[in-house]
Design a protein around this motif. Structure first.
Motif, mmCIF file in Angstrom:
data_model
loop_
_atom_site.group_PDB
_atom_site.id
_atom_site.type_symbol
_atom_site.label_atom_id
_atom_site.label_comp_id
_atom_site.label_asym_id
_atom_site.label_seq_id
_atom_site.Cartn_x
_atom_site.Cartn_y
_atom_site.Cartn_z
ATOM 1 N N PRO A 13 0.978 -1.485 -0.112
ATOM 2 C CA PRO A 13 -0.149 0.114 -0.055
ATOM 3 C C PRO A 13 0.989 1.523 -0.168
ATOM 4 C CG PRO A 13 -0.133 -1.283 2.428
ATOM 5 C CD PRO A 13 0.757 -2.119 1.686
ATOM 6 N N TRP A 14 1.986 1.402 0.853
ATOM 7 C CA TRP A 14 2.810 2.084 0.337
ATOM 8 C C TRP A 14 3.245 2.595 -0.774
ATOM 9 C CZ3 TRP A 14 4.206 -2.157 1.803
ATOM 10 C CH2 TRP A 14 5.691 -3.132 1.311
ATOM 11 N N LYS A 15 3.293 1.616 -1.924
ATOM 12 C CA LYS A 15 3.859 2.136 -3.373
ATOM 13 C C LYS A 15 2.307 3.601 -3.813
ATOM 14 C CE LYS A 15 6.641 -2.220 -4.417
ATOM 15 N NZ LYS A 15 6.703 -2.922 -5.163
ATOM 16 N N ASN A 16 0.794 3.605 -3.303
ATOM 17 C CA ASN A 16 0.393 4.549 -3.440
ATOM 18 C C ASN A 16 0.389 5.407 -2.035
ATOM 19 O OD1 ASN A 16 -2.173 5.529 -4.897
ATOM 20 N ND2 ASN A 16 -3.422 3.660 -3.856
ATOM 21 N N GLY A 17 1.251 6.421 -2.675
ATOM 22 C CA GLY A 17 1.943 6.837 -1.205
ATOM 23 C C GLY A 17 0.720 8.143 -1.311
ATOM 24 N N TYR A 18 0.654 9.086 -2.190
ATOM 25 C CA TYR A 18 -0.586 9.922 -2.410
ATOM 26 C C TYR A 18 -1.924 10.224 -1.579
ATOM 27 C CZ TYR A 18 3.862 11.784 -4.661
ATOM 28 O OH TYR A 18 5.066 12.033 -5.331
ATOM 29 N N VAL A 19 -2.326 9.103 -1.965
ATOM 30 C CA VAL A 19 -3.801 9.191 -2.377
ATOM 31 C C VAL A 19 -3.122 8.259 -0.581
ATOM 32 C CG1 VAL A 19 -4.099 6.644 -2.545
ATOM 33 C CG2 VAL A 19 -5.852 8.186 -2.443
ATOM 34 N N GLY A 20 -3.188 7.547 0.144
ATOM 35 C CA GLY A 20 -2.953 6.950 0.870
ATOM 36 C C GLY A 20 -1.815 7.978 2.250
ATOM 37 N N SER A 21 -1.585 8.677 1.794
ATOM 38 C CA SER A 21 -1.784 10.201 2.530
ATOM 39 C C SER A 21 -2.679 11.002 2.692
ATOM 40 C CB SER A 21 -0.134 11.197 2.190
ATOM 41 O OG SER A 21 -0.096 12.286 3.048
ATOM 42 N N PHE A 22 -3.572 11.320 1.765
ATOM 43 C CA PHE A 22 -4.889 11.333 2.317
ATOM 44 C C PHE A 22 -5.362 10.872 2.781
ATOM 45 C CE2 PHE A 22 -8.412 12.273 0.272
ATOM 46 C CZ PHE A 22 -9.636 13.687 0.984
ATOM 47 N N ASN A 23 -5.300 9.733 3.314
ATOM 48 C CA ASN A 23 -6.541 8.794 3.719
ATOM 49 C C ASN A 23 -5.726 9.180 5.226
ATOM 50 O OD1 ASN A 23 -7.752 8.739 1.774
ATOM 51 N ND2 ASN A 23 -6.662 6.369 1.057
ATOM 52 N N GLY A 24 -4.877 9.258 5.564
ATOM 53 C CA GLY A 24 -4.706 9.076 6.632
ATOM 54 C C GLY A 24 -4.990 10.644 7.297
ATOM 55 N N ASN A 25 -4.174 11.418 6.819
ATOM 56 C CA ASN A 25 -4.768 12.851 6.957
ATOM 57 C C ASN A 25 -6.553 13.115 7.780
ATOM 58 O OD1 ASN A 25 -2.700 13.877 6.821
ATOM 59 N ND2 ASN A 25 -2.685 14.601 4.512
ATOM 60 N N LEU A 26 -7.162 12.643 6.015
ATOM 61 C CA LEU A 26 -8.683 12.363 6.786
ATOM 62 C C LEU A 26 -9.254 11.723 7.429
ATOM 63 C CD1 LEU A 26 -11.714 12.793 5.620
ATOM 64 C CD2 LEU A 26 -11.121 10.752 3.903
ATOM 65 N N ARG A 27 -7.953 10.961 8.327
ATOM 66 C CA ARG A 27 -9.125 9.969 9.334
ATOM 67 C C ARG A 27 -9.035 10.287 10.429
ATOM 68 N NH1 ARG A 27 -11.208 5.442 9.758
ATOM 69 N NH2 ARG A 27 -10.961 4.509 7.180
ATOM 70 N N ASP A 28 -7.332 10.938 10.406
ATOM 71 C CA ASP A 28 -6.840 11.223 11.634
ATOM 72 C C ASP A 28 -7.330 12.800 12.218
ATOM 73 O OD1 ASP A 28 -4.981 12.128 13.643
ATOM 74 O OD2 ASP A 28 -3.570 12.980 12.687
ATOM 75 N N GLU A 29 -8.005 13.860 10.972
ATOM 76 C CA GLU A 29 -8.528 15.196 11.721
ATOM 77 C C GLU A 29 -9.756 15.244 11.175
ATOM 78 O OE1 GLU A 29 -6.601 17.751 7.799
ATOM 79 O OE2 GLU A 29 -4.966 17.043 9.011
ATOM 80 N N LEU A 30 -10.643 14.098 10.961
ATOM 81 C CA LEU A 30 -12.185 14.266 10.417
ATOM 82 C C LEU A 30 -12.809 12.962 11.971
ATOM 83 C CD1 LEU A 30 -14.819 16.059 9.795
ATOM 84 C CD2 LEU A 30 -14.588 14.131 7.900
ATOM 85 N N LEU A 31 -12.561 11.852 10.357
ATOM 86 C CA LEU A 31 -13.361 10.603 11.040
ATOM 87 C C LEU A 31 -12.613 10.087 12.505
ATOM 88 C CD1 LEU A 31 -12.462 8.296 8.085
ATOM 89 C CD2 LEU A 31 -14.359 9.956 8.148
ATOM 90 N N ASP A 32 -11.197 10.161 12.549
ATOM 91 C CA ASP A 32 -11.604 9.192 13.918
ATOM 92 C C ASP A 32 -12.263 11.150 15.020
ATOM 93 O OD1 ASP A 32 -10.242 7.635 13.427
ATOM 94 O OD2 ASP A 32 -7.981 8.302 14.150
ATOM 95 N N GLY A 33 -12.202 11.600 14.694
ATOM 96 C CA GLY A 33 -12.674 13.034 15.809
ATOM 97 C C GLY A 33 -14.589 12.843 15.682
ATOM 98 N N GLU A 34 -15.402 12.716 14.748
ATOM 99 C CA GLU A 34 -16.198 13.014 14.683
ATOM 100 C C GLU A 34 -17.035 11.511 14.666
ATOM 101 O OE1 GLU A 34 -18.707 15.464 14.351
ATOM 102 O OE2 GLU A 34 -16.786 17.023 13.813
ATOM 103 N N VAL A 35 -18.232 12.133 15.471
ATOM 104 C CA VAL A 35 -19.508 10.829 15.543
ATOM 105 C C VAL A 35 -20.491 10.978 14.262
ATOM 106 C CG1 VAL A 35 -21.525 9.703 16.843
ATOM 107 C CG2 VAL A 35 -19.150 10.035 17.891
ATOM 108 N N PHE A 36 -21.286 10.293 13.035
ATOM 109 C CA PHE A 36 -22.470 10.499 12.276
ATOM 110 C C PHE A 36 -22.486 9.500 12.540
ATOM 111 C CE2 PHE A 36 -17.208 9.960 10.002
ATOM 112 C CZ PHE A 36 -16.972 11.992 9.694
ATOM 113 N N ASN A 37 -23.961 9.979 12.901
ATOM 114 C CA ASN A 37 -25.093 9.851 13.426
ATOM 115 C C ASN A 37 -26.276 9.658 11.652
ATOM 116 O OD1 ASN A 37 -25.381 10.773 16.061
ATOM 117 N ND2 ASN A 37 -25.654 12.648 15.424
#
Length: 353
Positions: free
Chosen positions: A296-320
């Motif tokens: 998966p590290w060979k698809n690093g650009y979108v992998g970095s974006f996915n990490g930022n998305l999870r770290d900055e939004l998904l891990d801190g929000e509860v979606f009803n």
């Protein structure tokens, strides 16, 4: 003293009393006895050596006392190095108050120049307002470090550099995210991030899936598409299920709005390697670039974006609900593209307004 004692000895040999000899050398009788107990029988060169030894002994005692006091000052000041002038200033004030040593001695031991110690620190007029703004941004963007906060402040018109922001950041006890360990570059295949390097906008796109759940436990899937050159997130398609037809629909909308890229990179997921997707991509003039399985590290650009998305939004929000998730994720995508400073772009957003 030795010479005068010799004079008294000569007078006593002439049958005079010790008192008369003491009066002859202009000292009291008790002083003459004390001198004789200390220096009696010594010659001049021996007395000189004894004097020098006493002086050296006194100097060594003073050195030992100073070293003992210095160690006491260092133990009282802090356990560790005092790197900043402000910390050394506070340590000097504490040591002088606790141990009663002079300011000169404390400054010498702690490595603080006296002019620095006596110069009162002057805070800028906007210090309080800047501190409040930094705390507000840190509360709003809890996963941002001081460098990204500095970029946001400069975008808002504040005249400050990262050193001043870091000083306030540490003084207020804000969290500094830990550095990621450096990884060595590997020899990769032609479909990798290194061999297929983006050279211009719309040259290489990358897409991947991210999963999360609503509060009722139901799964939601997100298809993220990123332009590797500009780092812009082109779209985030959110649904309960996403298959190969959904992938084609997302790509078709993007190709119509932004043009067809030269390459589109992905992993070997079933939605991407299905016959319909590669055939459709080649049919519109683009090329697929699949990474090696299990890398998966060979698809690093979108992998970095996915990490930022999870770290900055998904891990801190509860979606009803699914609708709420779509609204919040789209708001974050717009912020990511237009306002969030990106470290790889010199702390500029990928697509500023």
């Amino acid at each position: 003293m030795v010479v005068k004692l010799r004079q008294v000895e000569v007078l006593v040999a002439q049958r005079k009393t010790v008192a008369e000899g003491a009066r002859a050398i202009e000292v009291t009788e008790a002083t003459s006895y004390r001198w004789r107990s200390e220096y009696g029988g010594l010659k001049l060169d021996q007395a000189r050596r004894l004097k020098r030894l006493e002086q050296e002994n006194g100097r060594l005692r003073k050195v030992v006392a100073d070293l003992t006091l210095e160690n006491l000052v260092l133990r009282e000041a802090a356990f560790g190095r005092l790197l900043s002038a402000a910390r050394r200033r506070a340590a000097v004030e504490h040591v002088t108050a606790a141990l009663g040593v002079s300011e000169r001695f404390a400054c010498r031991v702690l490595g603080q120049h006296r002019s620095t110690q006596r110069q009162a620190p002057v805070s800028p007029d906007d210090e309080a307002a800047l501190t409040a703004e930094i705390i507000g941004l840190a509360r709003q963007y809890g996963r941002y470090g001081y460098r990204r906060i500095t970029a946001l402040l400069q975008a808002e018109g504040w005249h400050c550099n990262h050193k001043r922001v870091e000083r306030i950041w540490r003084r207020e006890g804000l969290k500094v995210p830990a550095r990621q360990p450096k990884r060595g570059r590997l020899w990769l295949n032609d479909g990798s991030c290194v061999r297929l390097h983006p050279e211009r906008p719309n040259h290489v796109w990358a897409y991947d899936f991210v999963e999360d759940r609503t509060c009722n436990g139901r799964k939601i899937r997100m298809l993220n598409v990123v332009d590797e050159f500009t780092r812009e997130c082109l779209t985030i398609r959110l649904a309960r299920k996403l298959n190969s037809l959904e992938v084609i629909d997302v790509l078709a909308n993007l190709f119509i709005a932004r043009g067809t890229p030269v390459h589109i990179r992905s992993d070997n997921g079933p939605e991407f390697v299905a016959k319909a997707v590669p055939g459709w991509v080649h049919g519109v003039g683009a090329k697929t670039a699949f990474i090696e399985p299990g890398s998966p590290w060979k698809n690093g650009y979108v992998g970095s974006f996915n990490g930022n998305l999870r770290d900055e939004l998904l891990d801190g929000e509860v979606f009803n609900t699914l609708v709420e998730a779509r609204v919040l994720i789209e708001q974050w995508r717009v912020h990511y593209n237009t306002a969030r400073p990106h470290s790889s772009l010199g702390y500029k957003p990928p697509a500023p307004r």
